[in-house]
Design an enzyme around this catalytic site. Structure first.
Site, PDB file in Angstrom:
ATOM      1  N   ASP A   1       0.855  -1.177   0.000  1.00  0.00           N
ATOM      2  CA  ASP A   1       0.000   0.000   0.000  1.00  0.00           C
ATOM      3  C   ASP A   1       0.897   1.235   0.000  1.00  0.00           C
ATOM      4  O   ASP A   1       1.164   1.834   1.026  1.00  0.00           O
ATOM      5  CB  ASP A   1      -0.891  -0.045   1.247  1.00  0.00           C
ATOM      6  CG  ASP A   1      -1.966   1.010   1.183  1.00  0.00           C
ATOM      7  OD1 ASP A   1      -2.064   1.682   0.149  1.00  0.00           O
ATOM      8  OD2 ASP A   1      -2.685   1.156   2.177  1.00  0.00           O
ATOM      9  N   HIS A  27     -16.449  -4.861 -12.898  1.00  0.00           N
ATOM     10  CA  HIS A  27     -15.320  -5.072 -11.986  1.00  0.00           C
ATOM     11  C   HIS A  27     -15.505  -6.331 -11.142  1.00  0.00           C
ATOM     12  O   HIS A  27     -15.144  -6.368  -9.972  1.00  0.00           O
ATOM     13  CB  HIS A  27     -15.096  -3.836 -11.098  1.00  0.00           C
ATOM     14  CG  HIS A  27     -14.300  -2.771 -11.779  1.00  0.00           C
ATOM     15  ND1 HIS A  27     -14.021  -1.553 -11.232  1.00  0.00           N
ATOM     16  CD2 HIS A  27     -13.702  -2.746 -13.003  1.00  0.00           C
ATOM     17  CE1 HIS A  27     -13.309  -0.828 -12.076  1.00  0.00           C
ATOM     18  NE2 HIS A  27     -13.108  -1.529 -13.168  1.00  0.00           N
ATOM     19  N   HIS A  79      -8.149   5.139 -20.140  1.00  0.00           N
ATOM     20  CA  HIS A  79      -7.590   5.773 -18.937  1.00  0.00           C
ATOM     21  C   HIS A  79      -6.079   5.624 -18.990  1.00  0.00           C
ATOM     22  O   HIS A  79      -5.569   4.685 -19.617  1.00  0.00           O
ATOM     23  CB  HIS A  79      -8.171   5.153 -17.658  1.00  0.00           C
ATOM     24  CG  HIS A  79      -7.909   3.675 -17.499  1.00  0.00           C
ATOM     25  ND1 HIS A  79      -6.738   3.166 -16.980  1.00  0.00           N
ATOM     26  CD2 HIS A  79      -8.672   2.590 -17.820  1.00  0.00           C
ATOM     27  CE1 HIS A  79      -6.810   1.828 -16.968  1.00  0.00           C
ATOM     28  NE2 HIS A  79      -7.960   1.465 -17.484  1.00  0.00           N
ATOM     29  N   HIS A 122      -5.212   2.955 -12.807  1.00  0.00           N
ATOM     30  CA  HIS A 122      -5.952   4.123 -13.292  1.00  0.00           C
ATOM     31  C   HIS A 122      -5.117   5.327 -12.873  1.00  0.00           C
ATOM     32  O   HIS A 122      -5.382   5.958 -11.856  1.00  0.00           O
ATOM     33  CB  HIS A 122      -7.348   4.205 -12.676  1.00  0.00           C
ATOM     34  CG  HIS A 122      -8.287   3.164 -13.226  1.00  0.00           C
ATOM     35  ND1 HIS A 122      -9.596   3.096 -12.864  1.00  0.00           N
ATOM     36  CD2 HIS A 122      -8.101   2.165 -14.119  1.00  0.00           C
ATOM     37  CE1 HIS A 122     -10.182   2.083 -13.515  1.00  0.00           C
ATOM     38  NE2 HIS A 122      -9.281   1.502 -14.277  1.00  0.00           N
ATOM     39  N   TYR A 135     -22.023  -5.231 -23.327  1.00  0.00           N
ATOM     40  CA  TYR A 135     -22.462  -6.153 -22.272  1.00  0.00           C
ATOM     41  C   TYR A 135     -23.961  -6.371 -22.411  1.00  0.00           C
ATOM     42  O   TYR A 135     -24.742  -5.459 -22.131  1.00  0.00           O
ATOM     43  CB  TYR A 135     -22.116  -5.577 -20.894  1.00  0.00           C
ATOM     44  CG  TYR A 135     -20.661  -5.112 -20.838  1.00  0.00           C
ATOM     45  CD1 TYR A 135     -19.636  -6.005 -20.513  1.00  0.00           C
ATOM     46  CD2 TYR A 135     -20.315  -3.804 -21.196  1.00  0.00           C
ATOM     47  CE1 TYR A 135     -18.307  -5.597 -20.519  1.00  0.00           C
ATOM     48  CE2 TYR A 135     -18.993  -3.391 -21.211  1.00  0.00           C
ATOM     49  CZ  TYR A 135     -17.995  -4.286 -20.875  1.00  0.00           C
ATOM     50  OH  TYR A 135     -16.681  -3.882 -20.896  1.00  0.00           O
TER      51      TYR A 135
HETATM   52  N1  GLY Z   1      -8.772  -3.064 -15.646  1.00  0.00           N
HETATM   53  C1  GLY Z   1      -9.835  -2.569 -14.900  1.00  0.00           C
HETATM   54  C2  GLY Z   1     -10.244  -1.194 -15.300  1.00  0.00           C
HETATM   55  O1  GLY Z   1      -9.665  -0.603 -16.171  1.00  0.00           O
HETATM   56  O2  GLY Z   1     -11.155  -0.653 -14.708  1.00  0.00           O
HETATM   57 MN    MN Z   2      -8.571  -0.718 -17.940  1.00  0.00          MN
END
Ligand code: GLY
Ligand code: MN
Length: 459
Positions: free
Chosen positions: A82, A286, A390, A397, A418
Site C-alpha cells: 500500500d 469489476h 484511462h 488508473h 455487455y
Molecule cells: N482493468 C480494470 C479497469 O480498467 O477498470
Molecule cells: Mn482498464
C-alpha cells in the site's frame, strides 16, 4: 654485456606491449561499461535514482519560495504493497514511515546537521533488532548514498525536526483533504495544530496534486521500459490462459495460470484485482470473485495486469471457453474490435480524449442499432456504460489532468458491449503509447482477432 643490454631492451619491449594491452583492455572495459549503462535500454533502471531527484526539482519549480512541501509515504500499519504513488514517484522509496520535506525557494536550516538544504527525508533508522524480523533497510545514510537525497535524518525525533521546519515556512503544503484540524488527528496534524497554537506564523494548504499529476502523466523512457515489461508479462499470461482454458474449469483456475506467469516472470503483484468473469459475470465490469465454474459455449472476460517494479499493465481479452466463438459471439465481438481499432487509430498528440471515446461510442451504437438491440443510437449506454480510455502507470488508473493527448502518455483503449439478457459480455483492451507522430500499441502480439484467438486455442 651487449647481451645483457639486448635482453634488458627485450624485457622493456615486452613490458611496453603488456602495458599497451592493458590499456587496450581497459578501453574495452570502459566501452562495455558505457554500452551497458547508457545504451542498452534494459539498464534504464540504473538511471532512476537520478530521475527521482529531477522529479523533485521539477515539482519545486511550481511553488513559492517561502513554502515547504511535505509528502508522507505509507505507514507501517497500512500493510504490504500500500504505497503512496506520489511519494514513490518523488522518492523511489517503498519503505514505510518516511516523510519528505522540500523547500522550493531558500534553503531550510537543519539544526541537527548544521546545514542549509533544499530537501530533507526522514526515514526509520537502521535497527538491528527489527532487521532480524523484517530484514535490512536503507537508513538515513543509505538513502543519501543510494538515492541521492541531499539530507536525511532518522524519523525518531520527527516532532522536533518538523517544528523547526514549520518555524521557517510561511506556507506548508501537504497531501490532505479536507484540511481539517479537528479530531481525530494524525501525528503530523497534531504537530501542526500545536505549532499554530504557539503562534508559529505559517499557513497550511492542501498540495494541488495537479502539479505532480502533470509530471506523472508524461512517462520518461525508464518508466516506459518498466511498463513495457509489465505488459510483456501480462501478454504472456493471456497467451498461457488461452492455451490452457477448457470448459468446466473454475475461473480461479484461470487466475492461477496468470498468478504463476506473473510471479515466474518477476511481477510480484497484480496491478489490480484480476477480473475473470464467465457467462453472466462477463457482464459485471469489476467482477473479481472469480469462483464460478465455466460451461462450454460461454465467453470469459479476462481483464488483468501485472505490476512490475510498481508499474501496472492493463490488458483485457474475451475468449470462448470452448475454443471457438459462436456466430452470435462473433457478431458482437467484431463490433467491439472495430470500435477498439478505430479508437486506437485516432491516437496522436493534440487529439482530445473525448474524441476517442466518441469514436468508440459511435461504432458501438451503430452496431447495436444494426443488431436491433436499440432503436436510437442515444440508447447505447444500456450496453456500453463505461469510459473508453484511462492512463496507466504507477496506478492502473493513473491520474490525469490533460484533456488532450501528449507524447509520452500511456493510455488504455477498452471498448465493450455487455448484453445481460444473453449473459454475453465482451471487452477488448490494449495499452497504447502516444508517440511524437502517432501511437505504438505496447500490448501488440496479444491475440486479439477471432482468428488469432481461435488459432491459439485450437486443440
Ligand atoms: N482493468 C480494470 C479497469 O480498467 O477498470
Ligand atoms: Mn482498464
Amino acid at each position: 654485456m651487449i647481451n645483457i643490454i639486448f635482453i634488458l631492451k627485450k624485457i622493456k619491449l615486452k613490458i611496453n606491449i603488456i602495458n599497451s594491452n592493458i590499456m587496450k583492455t581497459k578501453k574495452i572495459i570502459w566501452l562495455l561499461f558505457f554500452l551497458f549503462y547508457f545504451i542498452f535500454p534494459n539498464n534504464l533502471l540504473s538511471q532512476i535514482p537520478q530521475e527521482f531527484k529531477e522529479r523533485r526539482e521539477r515539482l519545486m519549480e511550481n511553488f513559492s519560495s517561502e513554502s515547504i512541501i511535505m509528502f508522507k509515504g505509507s505507514s507501517e500499519t497500512s500493510g504490504n504493497g500500500d504505497v503512496n504513488d506520489n511519494f514513490y514517484y518523488l522518492t523511489g522509496l517503498e519503505n514505510p514511515d518516511c516523510i519528505l520535506f522540500l523547500s522550493p525557494g531558500r534553503k531550510i536550516y537543519i539544526r541537527e546537521k548544521r546545514e542549509y538544504v533544499k530537501e530533507l527525508i526522514l526515514v526509520p533508522p537502521q535497527n538491528i533488532q527489527r532487521e532480524i524480523w523484517n530484514g535490512a533497510r536503507l537508513g538515513p545514510e543509505g538513502v543519501m548514498e543510494e538515492l541521492g537525497f541531499e539530507s536525511s535524518l532518522p524519523n525518531t525525533e520527527y516532532e522536533n525536526y518538523f517544528r523547526n521546519l514549520l518555524f521557517q515556512a510561511d506556507t506548508l503544503f501537504f497531501e490532505y483533504s479536507p484540511l481539517s484540524l479537528d479530531k481525530p488527528l494524525t501525528r503530523e496534524l497534531e504537530i501542526i495544530k500545536k505549532a499554530k497554537e504557539r503562534l508559529y506564523k505559517f499557513e497550511t494548504a492542501s498540495i494541488n496534486n495537479n502539479k505532480i499529476i502533470q509530471l506523472r502523466e508524461i512517462k520518461s523512457s525508464s518508466e516506459i521500459e518498466l511498463i513495457k515489461k509489465a505488459i510483456e508479462i501480462t501478454r504472456q499470461a493471456h497467451k498461457n490462459i488461452m492455451k490452457e482454458a477448457r470448459p468446466g474449469m473454475y475461473e480461479y483456475e484461470l487466475e492461477a495460470i496468470l498468478e504463476y506467469t506473473f510471479k515466474k516472470n518477476g511481477a510480484r503483484r497484480n496491478g489490480f484485482p484480476p477480473i475473470i468473469g464467465s457467462g453472466p459475470f462477463s457482464c459485471i465490469l469489476h467482477y473479481n470473485k472469480n469462483d464460478r465454474k465455466t460451461n462450454s459455449g460461454e465467453l470469459v472476460v479476462i481483464d488483468i495486469g501485472a505490476e512490475y517494479k510498481m508499474y501496472s499493465a492493463d490488458i483485457t481479452r474475451t475468449i470462448p471457453i470452448s475454443g471457438k466463438f459462436s456466430q452470435r459471439q462473433k457478431e458482437i465481438y467484431n463490433i467491439v474490435l472495430k470500435a477498439h481499432d478505430e479508437a486506437i487509430s485516432l491516437i496522436k498528440p493534440g487529439i482530445r480524449k473525448n474524441e476517442i471515446h466518441n469514436k468508440a461510442v459511435d461504432i458501438i451504437s451503430d452496431g447495436l442499432v444494426n443488431l436491433g438491440l436499440i432503436k436510437d443510437k442515444k440508447e447505447y449506454r444500456k450496453y456500453y456504460m463505461h469510459g473508453t480510455s484511462h492512463p496507466i502507470g504507477l496506478d492502473v488508473h493513473d491520474p490525469s489532468v490533460s484533456r488532450i493527448l501528449k507524447p509520452g502518455m500511456i493510455i488504455t483503449i477498452e471498448p465493450g458491449i455487455y448484453i445481460r439478457e444473453e449473459n454475453l459480455g465482451i471487452r477488448i483492451e490494449d495499452d497504447v503509447l502516444v508517440t511524437e507522430t502517432g501511437y505504438e500499441i505496447l500490448s501488440k502480439g496479444t491475440p486479439v482477432t477471432i482468428e488469432e484467438i481461435e488459432n491459439l486455442m485450437d486443440r
